[in-house]
Design a protein around this motif. Structure first.
Motif, PDB file in Angstrom:
ATOM      1  N   THR A   2       0.825  -1.202   0.000  1.00 40.84           N
ATOM      2  CA  THR A   2       0.000   0.000   0.000  1.00 40.84           C
ATOM      3  C   THR A   2       0.862   1.256   0.000  1.00 40.84           C
ATOM      4  O   THR A   2       0.523   2.254  -0.624  1.00 40.84           O
ATOM      5  N   THR A  29      -5.916  -4.010   3.852  1.00 42.87           N
ATOM      6  CA  THR A  29      -6.326  -3.969   2.464  1.00 42.87           C
ATOM      7  C   THR A  29      -7.176  -5.188   2.184  1.00 42.87           C
ATOM      8  O   THR A  29      -6.656  -6.267   2.047  1.00 42.87           O
ATOM      9  N   ASP A  89      -3.802  -2.541  -6.041  1.00 41.43           N
ATOM     10  CA  ASP A  89      -3.265  -2.947  -4.747  1.00 41.43           C
ATOM     11  C   ASP A  89      -4.106  -4.108  -4.213  1.00 41.43           C
ATOM     12  O   ASP A  89      -5.271  -3.945  -3.916  1.00 41.43           O
TER      13      ASP A  89
HETATM   14 MG    MG Z   1      -2.005  -2.850   2.252  1.00 38.27          MG
END
Ligand code: MG
Ligand code: GDP
Length: 750
Positions: A101, A121, A140
């Motif tokens: 990230t 995430t 991502d």
């Molecule tokens: Mg992350």
């Protein structure tokens, strides 16, 4: 557009070739490379294969194959400079906490959440950056240790890699933890993807004095390795440069871009070859998967892979070949195939590291400080008190420090209300502005500072790595509840807001624990309930008891969640616990910038909610209170809201709530802040009930229906409305019972 979409006689330029491994290579060798012109010689609707002319030769491609080639028709003029930039889709893959990230944020300038534990995430986030003449689209992905299909995240990443076929994968590696991180890399190699490796955290590696020959390792893995640090942005340019290089198809031309087969030992390789024989015969499959990877997955007894081949005519033979290979491996090595494959991969990694002269440094080890701090924080006797003290500190600071800015905002709101009162003539418009909007929204917005402070604490705990330790300390207790240590992080996050907390349960491997965690989460007092607590405790209890009352609510919520978890895991959701490893990432000093950013993101959401649902609800509540069946109502009791409240009053008579409290509870179904704004509108500070009723009311607010957003999140995460409805019903029933019992028992004493 796809090559297959072109009609006879049309010309186009090739933009990129998708697909995997052998197929891709063959197509490239035929001359379908980027930038080449291609002309359709014959493409009739039902005709397969289709004839093309490329590099002066006539070639025929199957329709399926042509679908994997992206082209840009030459006769169409590109609209603008921007849209002409060729796009490279890059997926970020790596272990949790390796810095994906951070890389994403650095490259795209976006403000994504970075956290120091797995699972921040949970979805793919997309951003882009322009590099040279390319537009690089970054995706991502959630952190994973491997690409087996144990956790939903692993499966998710795998699907992304197979189904969305990124052009290039950036494998982000925590280089201070090479051996473990490279395991995932070996799996990417099996998938025959185009990979560039970011040796991230290189600052820490250097500080510790680790040594290895990057070039040698790069050659051994057949992929470029770029030292990076996404604390500073070091290596980013070079990394993107390699991405462009590899995109421009230099596979095979350069020793850093080479497809490597990891040798998994004689028996496994024989098994792979046997299975591949059948897989290679199927074109559709060959386009989408690397057959070698699929064979390996089948040998690992991977369910998802079995589903892929389930419809093939050769399915039975494939499974037979698989079973035979597995049996042989067992005979020869004594291990099941899965273990043998894993051992082989680690063997490959160790060999490669050895050859690259890997030597771990002894200097300033981040992990040494980490060990030292860990010994203290996770100590049997000290860990728990430290944890409780931190929680206490968090709430104490939130309430005491938050009081000052809260008073200022309060004064501002009051001033604004007075200003309008004095300068406007009486009428519905003035009433709506002063009592509806300013009264309603104002009574909630004053809590912004406290919410920001609470989020600052949570951000610091996450970013520093303490949250992971808290989970570790709580593991035993969580197991007692039928949950995991990992459940603890969502539970703590729920103090901020239940919605992201429900999403954070995705990190929990066992579906059963995940479901239970999700269902008991709403018992944690989210920050939206805070305004109500502060408002009511402030009005009914002496200052020195206020903190205590507040903490009692939080504790009641926690105890109820423990109770409910026990009940759920014993009677409702049965099953076994799966063991799991809890990661303890090294401590990192969170940067002020990051903490500020995370806190602000939350604050922004809060303000957005203020301007949206709370504003609308305030106006509705005000209007229902201002008008009655005969126009403007002479008193609140005759208004619509009075009638509504009176209608439901019998339901809450056991708790001693009067109709105004009932109305605010009804209004709070949308979002809990609305309870506070409604009370603000209906009472105007003039409360007519006892502290006993006040506390029963607080209990009800704590426990009942979380809010629509949370229920929807539970539906999405559990995959069915069933559990969402269950959560809505059981919380409301429990709230009714607990508050009724409290009020009735309390009345006997007071
Ligand atoms: Mg992350
Ligand atoms: P992700 O889980 O892979 O998305 O990792 P994050 O980007 O959330 O990063 C995890 C933690 O590592 C954060 O606290 C980052 O500030 C930190 N971090 C990321 N890259 C580096 C780096 O190159 N060096 C150091 N020292 N810390 C880093």
């Amino acid at each position: 557009m796809k090559l297959s979409d072109l009609h006879t006689g049309q010309q186009a330029v090739i933009v990129k070739v998708k697909g995997h491994g052998g197929f891709r290579k063959r197509i490239l060798e035929m001359g379908f490379v980027k930038g080449q012109e291609v002309e359709v010689l014959l493409n009739a609707p039902l005709q397969d294969p289709v004839k093309y002319k490329v590099m002066g030769y006539e070639v025929s491609l199957r329709r399926q194959e042509a679908e994997m080639i992206e082209v840009e028709a030459t006769h169409e003029e590109p609209v603008s400079q921007e849209s002409r930039r060729p796009e490279i889709t890059v997926a970020l893959v790596g272990n949790p906490n390796c810095g994906k990230t951070s890389l994403f944020n650095f490259a795209s300038g976006a403000h994504e959440r970075v956290g120091n534990y797995s699972g921040v995430t949970v979805d793919a986030k997309e951003g882009y950056t322009d590099f040279g003449r390319f537009r690089i689209r970054l995706v991502d992905l959630p952190g994973t240790y491997s690409l087996s299909a144990y956790s939903p995240e692993e499966l998710y990443v795998r699907r992304q890699l197979v189904d969305s076929t990124p052009d290039v994968v950036i494998n982000v590696i925590d280089s201070s933890n090479l051996e473990r991180n490279l395991y995932l890399t070996t799996q990417l190699m099996d998938m025959h993807l185009r990979v560039v490796c970011a040796l991230n955290m290189f600052d820490e590696t250097e500080r510790r004095g680790d040594r290895f020959n990057i070039e040698t390792l790069s050659r051994l893995l057949g992929m470029p390795l770029v030292p990076t640090s996404f604390k500073t942005g070091r290596g980013l340019e070079q990394l993107l440069g390699e991405v462009v290089h590899i995109f421009e198809n230099r596979e095979g031309h350069d020793e850093y871009y080479r497809h490597q087969h990891i040798k998994h030992g004689h028996e496994i390789e024989e098994g792979i070859a046997n299975i591949q024989k059948y897989l290679k015969g199927n074109d559709l499959l060959r386009l989408r998967y690397s057959t070698r990877w699929l064979a390996l997955k089948l040998l690992e007894n991977d369910e998802a892979a079995e589903k892929v081949i389930a419809d093939l005519p050769e399915c039975e033979q494939i499974l037979l070949a698989r079973d035979q290979a597995v049996r042989r491996v067992k005979e020869e090595t004594g291990d099941d195939a899965e273990t043998a494959i894993m051992d082989a991969k680690y063997g490959f990694i160790r060999g490669a590291l050895h050859e690259a002269g890997y030597q771990r440094g002894e200097k300033d080890d981040t992990y040494r400080t980490t060990h030292w701090i860990d010994a203290l924080i996770t100590n049997k006797w000290l860990g728990f008190p430290i944890f409780l003290a931190l929680l206490f500190l968090m709430f104490e600071v939130t309430f005491t420090l938050g009081q000052y800015p809260m008073d200022w905002i309060d004064m501002g709101v009051q001033w604004l209300g007075d200003l309008i009162s004095e300068n406007m003539s009486d009428g519905p418009l003035k009433a709506m502005l002063v009592d509806g909007i300013i009264g309603g929204v104002g009574s909630v917005i004053v809590f912004l500072p406290q919410i920001l402070i609470l989020y600052t604490f949570i951000s610091v705990m996450e970013d520093s790595g303490y949250m992971a330790r808290a989970a570790f300390i709580m593991d035993k207790i969580m197991h007692g509840m039928g949950l995991h240590g990992k459940s603890f992080i969502p539970l703590i996050m729920a103090f901020g807001c239940n919605v992201p907390a429900v999403m954070a349960t995705r990190t929990i491997e066992s579906r059963r624990s995940r479901l239970i965690t999700m269902l008991v989460l709403p018992m944690m007092s989210c920050s939206a309930r805070l305004p109500i607590y502060i408002m009511i405790t402030g009005a009914f209890f002496a200052v020195k008891y206020q903190s205590l009352i507040m903490i009692s609510l939080y504790v009641t919520g926690i105890l109820l969640s423990v109770l409910m978890a026990r009940i759920l895991c014993t009677w409702v959701i049965k099953g076994d616990d799966t063991p799991f490893v809890m990661e303890l990432p090294p401590y990192r000093c969170p940067t002020a910038k990051a903490v500020f950013r995370h806190t602000w993101e939350k604050g922004k959401q809060y303000l957005k909610k203020m301007g949206g649902i709370i504003l609308v609800a305030s106006i509705i509540v005000w209007a229902l209170g201002y008008f009655g069946t005969m126009g403007v109502a002479p008193s609140l009791e005759d208004s619509f809201i009075g009638l509504l409240g009176k209608a439901v009053e019998p339901v809450f008579s056991v708790q001693g709530f009067d109709w105004r409290l009932d109305v605010s509870l009804l209004a709070g179904v949308g979002a809990k802040e609305i309870v506070a704004s409604t009370i603000g509108v209906l009472y105007n500070g003039d409360y007519n009930f006892s502290p006993l009723v006040a506390y029963s009311f607080l209990l009800f607010v704590l426990i009942y229906f979380p809010c629509i957003a949370t229920i929807v999140a539970i539906k999405n995460e559990s995959g069915s409305w069933r559990w969402a409805v269950f959560a809505a019903l059981y919380t409301t029933a429990l709230a009714w019972i607990v508050s009724a019992v409290f009020y009735q028992v309390g009345s006997l004493w007071l």
